[in-house]
Design a protein around this motif. Structure first.
Motif, PDB file in Angstrom:
ATOM      1  N   ASN A  40       2.898   6.047  -2.796  1.00  0.00           N
ATOM      2  CA  ASN A  40       4.015   6.843  -3.327  1.00  0.00           C
ATOM      3  C   ASN A  40       3.946   6.958  -4.849  1.00  0.00           C
ATOM      4  O   ASN A  40       4.229   8.022  -5.415  1.00  0.00           O
ATOM      5  CB  ASN A  40       5.348   6.222  -2.915  1.00  0.00           C
ATOM      6  CG  ASN A  40       5.611   6.337  -1.432  1.00  0.00           C
ATOM      7  OD1 ASN A  40       5.095   7.246  -0.775  1.00  0.00           O
ATOM      8  ND2 ASN A  40       6.383   5.416  -0.875  1.00  0.00           N
ATOM      9  N   ASP A  41       3.552   5.866  -5.515  1.00  0.00           N
ATOM     10  CA  ASP A  41       3.449   5.888  -6.971  1.00  0.00           C
ATOM     11  C   ASP A  41       2.356   6.859  -7.428  1.00  0.00           C
ATOM     12  O   ASP A  41       2.535   7.603  -8.400  1.00  0.00           O
ATOM     13  CB  ASP A  41       3.148   4.484  -7.501  1.00  0.00           C
ATOM     14  CG  ASP A  41       4.361   3.560  -7.413  1.00  0.00           C
ATOM     15  OD1 ASP A  41       5.488   4.088  -7.293  1.00  0.00           O
ATOM     16  OD2 ASP A  41       4.184   2.331  -7.445  1.00  0.00           O
ATOM     17  N   VAL A  42       1.211   6.842  -6.725  1.00  0.00           N
ATOM     18  CA  VAL A  42       0.128   7.771  -7.080  1.00  0.00           C
ATOM     19  C   VAL A  42       0.557   9.209  -6.806  1.00  0.00           C
ATOM     20  O   VAL A  42       0.297  10.122  -7.598  1.00  0.00           O
ATOM     21  CB  VAL A  42      -1.164   7.428  -6.304  1.00  0.00           C
ATOM     22  CG1 VAL A  42      -2.244   8.482  -6.563  1.00  0.00           C
ATOM     23  CG2 VAL A  42      -1.680   6.050  -6.691  1.00  0.00           C
ATOM     24  N   GLY A  43       1.264   9.409  -5.681  1.00  0.00           N
ATOM     25  CA  GLY A  43       1.730  10.755  -5.337  1.00  0.00           C
ATOM     26  C   GLY A  43       2.767  11.291  -6.313  1.00  0.00           C
ATOM     27  O   GLY A  43       2.878  12.517  -6.503  1.00  0.00           O
ATOM     28  N   SER A  44       3.510  10.407  -6.952  1.00  0.00           N
ATOM     29  CA  SER A  44       4.585  10.846  -7.851  1.00  0.00           C
ATOM     30  C   SER A  44       4.069  11.467  -9.143  1.00  0.00           C
ATOM     31  O   SER A  44       4.822  12.125  -9.865  1.00  0.00           O
ATOM     32  CB  SER A  44       5.493   9.658  -8.188  1.00  0.00           C
ATOM     33  OG  SER A  44       4.796   8.705  -8.983  1.00  0.00           O
ATOM     34  N   ILE A  45       2.792  11.286  -9.468  1.00  0.00           N
ATOM     35  CA  ILE A  45       2.265  11.850 -10.722  1.00  0.00           C
ATOM     36  C   ILE A  45       1.497  13.151 -10.487  1.00  0.00           C
ATOM     37  O   ILE A  45       0.812  13.654 -11.371  1.00  0.00           O
ATOM     38  CB  ILE A  45       1.378  10.823 -11.467  1.00  0.00           C
ATOM     39  CG1 ILE A  45       0.220  10.365 -10.576  1.00  0.00           C
ATOM     40  CG2 ILE A  45       2.197   9.641 -11.924  1.00  0.00           C
ATOM     41  CD1 ILE A  45      -0.740   9.417 -11.289  1.00  0.00           C
TER      42      ILE A  45
ATOM     43  N   VAL B 209       0.830  -1.210   0.000  1.00  0.00           N
ATOM     44  CA  VAL B 209       0.000   0.000   0.000  1.00  0.00           C
ATOM     45  C   VAL B 209       0.861   1.256   0.000  1.00  0.00           C
ATOM     46  O   VAL B 209       0.554   2.236  -0.697  1.00  0.00           O
ATOM     47  CB  VAL B 209      -0.962   0.010   1.219  1.00  0.00           C
ATOM     48  CG1 VAL B 209      -1.821   1.259   1.211  1.00  0.00           C
ATOM     49  CG2 VAL B 209      -1.837  -1.224   1.217  1.00  0.00           C
ATOM     50  N   GLU B 210       1.948   1.242   0.772  1.00  0.00           N
ATOM     51  CA  GLU B 210       2.809   2.434   0.835  1.00  0.00           C
ATOM     52  C   GLU B 210       3.455   2.709  -0.522  1.00  0.00           C
ATOM     53  O   GLU B 210       3.565   3.865  -0.953  1.00  0.00           O
ATOM     54  CB  GLU B 210       3.885   2.250   1.909  1.00  0.00           C
ATOM     55  CG  GLU B 210       3.375   2.389   3.326  1.00  0.00           C
ATOM     56  CD  GLU B 210       2.652   3.702   3.571  1.00  0.00           C
ATOM     57  OE1 GLU B 210       3.169   4.747   3.119  1.00  0.00           O
ATOM     58  OE2 GLU B 210       1.569   3.693   4.181  1.00  0.00           O
ATOM     59  N   LYS B 211       3.869   1.654  -1.193  1.00  0.00           N
ATOM     60  CA  LYS B 211       4.454   1.831  -2.538  1.00  0.00           C
ATOM     61  C   LYS B 211       3.410   2.384  -3.501  1.00  0.00           C
ATOM     62  O   LYS B 211       3.696   3.282  -4.303  1.00  0.00           O
ATOM     63  CB  LYS B 211       4.995   0.498  -3.048  1.00  0.00           C
ATOM     64  CG  LYS B 211       5.654   0.603  -4.431  1.00  0.00           C
ATOM     65  CD  LYS B 211       6.169  -0.747  -4.897  1.00  0.00           C
ATOM     66  CE  LYS B 211       6.868  -0.650  -6.251  1.00  0.00           C
ATOM     67  NZ  LYS B 211       5.998  -0.122  -7.308  1.00  0.00           N
TER      68      LYS B 211
END
Length: 270
Positions: free
Chosen positions: A49-54, A44-46
């Motif tokens: 972070n992936d969603v936040g990176s865009i 979930v944390e990954k």
């Protein structure tokens, strides 16, 4: 004992809602809801972070129904519908690139204006339903019965909202529909008991009120319990085997029926 327990739990529920708040869905706060199923379990944390990176805003990610199904809630973007569609496309592309086999099941978008109207209309519907029921019982029986019914309905709604605040399950329009269902069901139970009380008031004019209430409750108890247990069994099967999309609706009605049965016996009559 029942009255004191209810007062404590009602105050605790309202305090919980005031302090912790409700996990309002896209229906009420606006934004986007993306439901996605992954080919295998993900961190979930990954994923966060992936969603936040865009750069689509501060996303809320929750597991729904299993270790591979998630709900990604995005805040309302500036720029209207075009910006919202663009953000959803970015998330979809990112998921397909970084998580092979991921399947986007649905994307829901609600504007801020629509969400405010839905929140107001939902609250108004619940308030007017409770008030209309109290007025009906006032004319159908006596004013004391109307007050008892209104307090009982307030108790049931407060308990249900307290449960949702405690568990942070999402509150959407399905839950509003469930609360209106709870109000109707609880009233049905209450009216059956009130009708028996009114009959016994005419039949046993010299009996004191507490034994009379006790007699009336016992005379209707088997009907109340059999009806409620039948519905709870059906709802229990829906909770275990039903689709995820109606889980909030089902759990709200389940809690409401349980609390409504209790309140019809221990709150409305006293």
């Amino acid at each position: 004992v029942g009255l004191m327990l209810s007062i404590i739990l009602t105050v605790a529920s309202l305090s919980l809602v005031a302090v912790r708040g409700l996990n309002l869905g896209v229906d009420f706060v606006g934004g986007q809801m993306i439901r996605v199923t992954f080919a295998k379990q993900v961190d979930v944390e990954k994923l966060r972070n992936d969603v936040g990176s865009i750069n689509v805003g501060d996303a809320s990610i929750q597991e729904t129904g299993g270790p591979r199904s998630y709900q990604i809630r995005l805040p309302k973007p500036e720029g209207g519908e075009a910006a919202a569609n663009r953000a959803a496309s970015q998330v979809r592309s990112m998921l397909q690139q970084r998580y092979p086999g991921a399947r986007v099941d649905s994307v829901e978008t609600v504007s801020g204006k629509v969400s405010e109207e839905l929140a107001w209309d939902g609250s108004l519907a619940i308030g007017l339903a409770m008030l209309g029921i109290a007025i009906y019982i006032w004319f159908r029986f006596e004013w004391q019965f109307g007050v008892g019914a209104l307090i009982t309905l307030f108790h049931d709604v407060a308990m249900t909202l307290g449960f949702f605040s405690l568990t942070q399950l999402q509150v959407d329009l399905n839950v509003v529909a469930a609360i209106l269902t709870i109000v109707g069901y609880s009233l049905n139970d209450t009216v059956v008991i009130y009708d028996r009380i009114r009959e016994n008031l005419r039949k046993f004019r010299k009996m004191s009120i507490v034994p009379l209430l006790n007699l009336s409750l016992n005379e209707t108890l088997s009907r109340t319990m059999v009806t409620s247990l039948s519905i709870l069994l059906a709802l229990g099967m829906l909770l275990l085997l039903g689709p995820e999309v109606i889980f909030g609706l089902t759990i709200a009605i389940f809690i409401g029926i349980f609390v409504g049965t209790y309140s019809s016996i221990y709150i409305s009559s006293p």
